[in-house]
Design a protein around this motif. Sequence first.
Motif, PDB file in Angstrom:
ATOM      1  N   THR A  24       1.269   2.228  -3.823  1.00  0.00           N
ATOM      2  CA  THR A  24       0.104   2.923  -4.023  1.00  0.00           C
ATOM      3  C   THR A  24      -0.243   4.244  -3.741  1.00  0.00           C
ATOM      4  N   ASP A  25       0.061   4.553  -2.411  1.00  0.00           N
ATOM      5  CA  ASP A  25      -0.013   5.830  -1.767  1.00  0.00           C
ATOM      6  C   ASP A  25       0.740   6.889  -2.180  1.00  0.00           C
ATOM      7  N   ASP A  60      -2.459  -3.838   2.334  1.00  0.00           N
ATOM      8  CA  ASP A  60      -2.098  -3.129   3.571  1.00  0.00           C
ATOM      9  C   ASP A  60      -1.749  -4.105   4.457  1.00  0.00           C
ATOM     10  N   LYS A  86       0.805  -1.164   0.073  1.00  0.00           N
ATOM     11  CA  LYS A  86       0.073  -0.087   0.010  1.00  0.00           C
ATOM     12  C   LYS A  86       0.860   1.115  -0.055  1.00  0.00           C
ATOM     13  N   GLU A  87       2.205   1.078   0.440  1.00  0.00           N
ATOM     14  CA  GLU A  87       2.765   2.243   0.660  1.00  0.00           C
ATOM     15  C   GLU A  87       3.379   2.720  -0.653  1.00  0.00           C
ATOM     16  N   GLY A 104       2.123   6.310  -7.517  1.00  0.00           N
ATOM     17  CA  GLY A 104       1.195   5.263  -7.062  1.00  0.00           C
ATOM     18  C   GLY A 104       0.379   4.800  -8.240  1.00  0.00           C
TER      19      GLY A 104
END
Length: 229
Positions: free
Chosen positions: A94-95, A112, A91-92, A100
């Motif tokens: 994607t964020d 996540d 997720k890091e 991302g």
Amino acid sequence: MLSRIRGLIVLIQFSITVAIVVVAMYLFRNKTHEIIKVWMKIQIFLLGIKLEIEGSVDESCDMVVMNHQSLLDIIIMEHIHAKNLAWVAKKEITDLFFFGHIIKAPRMISIDRDNKAGIIHLLKEAKDRLSKGRPIAMFPEGTRSNGEEMLDFKPGAQMIANKLKLKIQPAIILNTRNILDSKSLKQKPGVVKVIFLKPVQAEKGTTWFEDLEQHMKEVFKEESKKNVS
């Protein structure tokens, strides 16, 4: 010194071309795979990569698992594999601001790892991509190694494969960290060797995952001794 200069050029080039690719994927939603394939082919050329492939891709497999030591691993596998792979990413990533979207635009899978419900989401997303004919691509180590030895496998790939009864294609990728080290921003041309191992069928209640981990580590260690460069 030259490798650092090349690394800086690659960073600038990535920033520009990724921006173009992301916009193109949003504009042409049904052509994301074709757009990615073109970008990967360009990268292989610009980075001065020569491929040495042992074994072959089994396109009947539902999942591809490989060792991870560089961003280049994804570029190499995307370039070789004919199917529209669905990569599982943290997720890091994607964020990340703007970058991302390299995960969001082509509908990759974001997980996540700190959220207990994340595994349920992962299963749901994996099942969806498989229904669309997209094999799941994962790094079972969970993160990048130092390129000298493989890390222990995380249980994510095993859990998905067991639950969905997947056929897995294992692959070993060698020398990518020496060609592109994204942490130290060094880049140099070179040979990347990819070894496709025999597919494995996931079966709950067996030691297939542990056996696969051991086999991949053995092959990686043996091939590393040959000093591919």
